[in-house]
Structure formats: structure tokens, C-alpha cells
Design a protein around this motif. Structure first.
Motif, PDB file in Angstrom:
ATOM      1  N   ALA A 180       2.145  -5.183  12.805  1.00  0.00           N
ATOM      2  CA  ALA A 180       0.617  -5.075  12.344  1.00  0.00           C
ATOM      3  C   ALA A 180       0.565  -5.945  11.203  1.00  0.00           C
ATOM      4  O   ALA A 180      -0.275  -6.614  10.878  1.00  0.00           O
ATOM      5  N   GLY A 181       1.075  -4.730   9.706  1.00  0.00           N
ATOM      6  CA  GLY A 181       1.313  -5.384   8.648  1.00  0.00           C
ATOM      7  C   GLY A 181       1.723  -6.241   8.692  1.00  0.00           C
ATOM      8  O   GLY A 181       1.064  -7.133   7.614  1.00  0.00           O
ATOM      9  N   ALA A 182       2.333  -7.189   8.612  1.00  0.00           N
ATOM     10  CA  ALA A 182       2.805  -9.087   9.045  1.00  0.00           C
ATOM     11  C   ALA A 182       2.234  -9.960   9.780  1.00  0.00           C
ATOM     12  O   ALA A 182       1.945 -10.716   9.282  1.00  0.00           O
ATOM     13  N   SER A 238      11.905  -7.851   6.433  1.00  0.00           N
ATOM     14  CA  SER A 238      10.782  -7.203   5.958  1.00  0.00           C
ATOM     15  C   SER A 238      10.812  -7.272   4.263  1.00  0.00           C
ATOM     16  O   SER A 238       9.497  -6.677   3.811  1.00  0.00           O
ATOM     17  N   GLY A 239      11.724  -7.324   3.730  1.00  0.00           N
ATOM     18  CA  GLY A 239      12.251  -7.011   2.286  1.00  0.00           C
ATOM     19  C   GLY A 239      11.879  -8.286   1.800  1.00  0.00           C
ATOM     20  O   GLY A 239      11.796  -9.758   1.743  1.00  0.00           O
ATOM     21  N   ALA A 240      11.812  -7.847   0.142  1.00  0.00           N
ATOM     22  CA  ALA A 240      11.464  -8.829  -0.810  1.00  0.00           C
ATOM     23  C   ALA A 240      12.961  -9.952  -0.712  1.00  0.00           C
ATOM     24  O   ALA A 240      12.513 -11.004  -1.532  1.00  0.00           O
ATOM     25  N   ASP A 258       2.379 -13.114   3.001  1.00  0.00           N
ATOM     26  CA  ASP A 258       2.404 -11.920   2.083  1.00  0.00           C
ATOM     27  C   ASP A 258       2.362 -10.747   2.252  1.00  0.00           C
ATOM     28  O   ASP A 258       1.991  -9.698   2.241  1.00  0.00           O
ATOM     29  N   PHE A 259       3.835  -9.922   3.234  1.00  0.00           N
ATOM     30  CA  PHE A 259       3.776  -9.105   3.221  1.00  0.00           C
ATOM     31  C   PHE A 259       5.655  -7.927   2.946  1.00  0.00           C
ATOM     32  O   PHE A 259       6.453  -8.898   3.244  1.00  0.00           O
ATOM     33  N   THR A 260       6.262  -7.156   2.640  1.00  0.00           N
ATOM     34  CA  THR A 260       6.735  -6.130   2.505  1.00  0.00           C
ATOM     35  C   THR A 260       7.280  -4.701   3.435  1.00  0.00           C
ATOM     36  O   THR A 260       5.694  -4.454   2.979  1.00  0.00           O
ATOM     37  N   PHE A 261       7.924  -4.584   3.285  1.00  0.00           N
ATOM     38  CA  PHE A 261       7.687  -2.703   4.352  1.00  0.00           C
ATOM     39  C   PHE A 261       9.215  -2.567   4.346  1.00  0.00           C
ATOM     40  O   PHE A 261      10.026  -3.065   4.958  1.00  0.00           O
TER      41      PHE A 261
END
Length: 340
Positions: A180-182, A238-240, A258-261
Motif C-alpha cells: 500500500a505504501g508503494a 523496497s530498500g534504499a 519515493d518509498f522504502t520499507f
């Protein structure tokens, strides 16, 4: 007035003393006044089915602890799937006097209670240690017509319901939030996506391989085997930075999102553990992370060392819970101030 005979009274007092000692031992023993240690097998609860990240962490930990000679008692891994982890947490919470029963944990210990999926949260347990960190990966079956994260995002923008995406955790939990964040960062309404929950990443990936869903989101380490076999094809992580186990897979940021988890992984115990019990396990898992076999296996899984002791881990869990409430609010899954 009745008076107990001295012999009977002495026997009664001795019985009380023995009972108190037994209750106080809590599944452990103190040799000659020494530090507490278990005197029965140690259970590590994986609150999900086999094949997922919790199961992998529990079994890897148990194997290293036994093979490294770090424990005198055997380590038993017990799977308690269901409810995004809540079944396993309840199993531990309801036996607070069993300090030989631990469980592996990660972000769902904050996310699931906030979504109303568990009456227990991290405050109901004793932090032992944080062990490692990894990232999420978004995958499709190898024969899928979806060629990239961007192509999947375009399909979701066109009609969010036309792409079914499996995850190994309940709605509002780790896999769902990682997805959902992505999509939210990609400009897609996260409340409209077709997320299909399963009990563990292993089951979710099996459904994707079988063609029952269009895509799957899971931990990068969980997917490595099926990527290597060619059954699943990763679209993004999802990583930097790129995952060491998936070096050819771009990050979401490389895909313009612009999302990382981060997926942190750790160990907790039942409530009301004594300082001596916590100290034993804290030292045990600290020693485990120094074992060469642990370093080799976790490197192969793509996990990054991020050890924290009990006190530091407890502070981290409080912060993680606040961060979880913030992200769930931002993606519209709870209203500000909701949760336990």
C-alpha cells in the motif's frame, strides 16, 4: 483450639517452600545460586505457516543455537499460523509463567493490533533482541505479461482491481503496508488495490506460482529460492539499496517511487520475565549473531545485522509502533488516533 503437630507443620512448610521454588523457577534452574538458565526445551514460536520469514528466522536461530553448542537444552520450533501473527502471540501471552517459550517477531507486532486484529501488542511481551533487517520484494510469475514495476503501476492506475496481489499477512499488516505504501507513493489509491492475504509468505508465493494471483509481495529472503528456480520474477525491492540476494532487481526509488520499507526481525518472550531470564536470552542471542554459521546463513538470506539488546529493542518497538500508526493513517487504513 486445634494446633498442628510440629512434624506436620514442618512438612507443610517444606511443601510450601518446594512449591514456591518450583513456581519461581519458571522452567529454569539456578545451579548453586548461579544465573538462571532453562531446564527444559526452548520453544521458538513462528506465528505463521512454514516457508515464510518468521519460520525461516525461527528455524535458522534454532539450528545455529544447537549446532553452535550455545544451549544445553534442545530448541523446538513451533508454527502457530493465523490472524497475521495474533494466534501465535495469544499462545505466548496466555502462558506468562513459561519463560522457555519465545516467539520471533517483525513489524506486524505493531501493525496488526493497530488494525484491530489482535488484543495483544508489543507492550504485552518482553523484548529480548532485534537480530536483523531486510527488505520487501514485489514479484510476478515468470510467465506474467507484466514486465516491470512501472507496467504493474500503469495497470493499477487504469483499474486497481484488475491486478490481484498476494501477501503473507493480514490486511493492514506488513506485506499489505509494504504494498500500500508503494502504490500510494506511485500515485495510486492504496485503499482500492486487490490485496489477497494468506497465512505466510510461503503460501502467498505458492498461489502466485500456481497462477491464482497476478503478483505477490513478500520478504526478499523468502523469495530468493523461487526467483533462483525461475518460478517468480522480481520487479522491485523496497530498500534504499538493491538487495544482495537480488542484485539485478531495481529499488522502488530507481523506478521513480519515493518509498522504502524495512523489515526488522527479532525475538520476544512472555510478559513478566525476570531480569535474570532476560539477561540469559539476551546473552544467548548476542552470542548467536557472532557465530560464523549465523553470519553465513543470514548473508545468504540477504539479511543485514542490526542487533539490539533488550532495553534498546524495547525503545525501538515503541518508536516502531508510532511509525506504524503514522503510515497506516497516511495510506488511509486507520483514522488518526485509532488503534489499540
Amino acid at each position: 483450639m486445634f494446633r498442628a503437630r510440629p512434624v506436620a507443620m514442618a512438612a507443610a512448610l517444606a511443601s510450601v517452600a518446594l512449591l514456591a521454588a518450583a513456581c519461581g523457577s519458571g522452567g529454569g534452574q539456578e545451579d548453586g545460586g548461579g544465573p538462571w538458565k532453562p531446564d527444559r526445551p526452548i520453544e521458538i514460536i513462528a506465528p505463521a505457516a512454514t516457508g515464510g520469514g518468521w519460520d525461516t528466522l525461527a528455524r535458522t536461530s534454532g539450528r545455529v543455537l544447537e549446532q553452535g553448542g550455545l544451549v544445553d537444552e534442545p530448541v523446538q520450533v513451533v508454527n502457530k499460523p493465523g490472524g497475521g501473527g495474533s494466534i501465535g502471540w495469544a499462545y505466548v501471552a496466555q502462558t506468562p509463567d513459561t519463560p522457555t517459550r519465545l516467539f520471533v517477531t517483525s513489524p506486524p507486532i505493531s501493525l496488526v493490533p493497530l488494525m484491530g486484529g489482535s488484543v495483544y501488542d508489543h507492550e504485552d511481551f518482553t523484548p529480548i533482541a532485534r537480530l536483523a533487517t531486510e527488505y520487501m520484494v514485489y514479484l510476478v510469475p515468470d510467465d506474467s505479461p507484466i514486465g516491470s514495476w512501472g507496467e504493474m503501476a500503469d495497470l493499477l492506475k487504469e483499474d486497481p482491481r484488475q491486478v490481484s496481489i498476494a501477501g503473507g499477512s493480514s490486511p493492514g499488516s506488513m506485506d499489505h503496508v509494504g504494498l500500500a505504501g508503494a502504490v500510494n507513493a506511485a500515485g495510486i489509491d492504496p485503499t482500492s488495490i486487490n490485496y489477497v492475504p494468506f497465512d505466510g509468505g510461503g503460501e502467498a508465493m505458492t498461489q502466485a506460482v500456481g497462477g491464482h494471483v497476478d503478483a505477490v509481495v513478500t520478504g526478499a529472503s523468502e523469495a530468493a529460492g523461487l526467483v533462483e528456480s525461475g518460478d517468480l520474477r522480481p520487479l522491485a525491492v523496497s530498500g534504499a539499496e538493491r538487495a544482495t540476494t537480488l542484485p539485478d532487481t531495481p529499488t522502488l526509488q530507481e523506478e521513480g517511487v519515493d518509498f522504502t520499507f524495512d523489515i526488522w526481525r527479532g525475538v520476544m518472550g512472555p510478559p513478566d520475565m525476570t531480569e535474570e531470564q532476560v539477561a540469559y536470552y539476551e546473552g544467548l542471542f548476542s552470542d548467536m549473531t557472532e557465530e560464523e554459521s549465523w553470519k553465513k546463513q543470514t548473508k545468504g538470506l540477504g539479511w543485514t545485522d542490526s542487533y539490539m539488546g533488550s532495553e534498546e529493542f524495547g525503545v525501538f518497538l515503541d518508536e516502531s509502533s508510532r511509525d506504524s500508526a503514522d503510515i497506516l493513517t497516511r495510506i488511509g487504513l486507520i483514522e488518526d488516533g485509532e488503534g489499540r
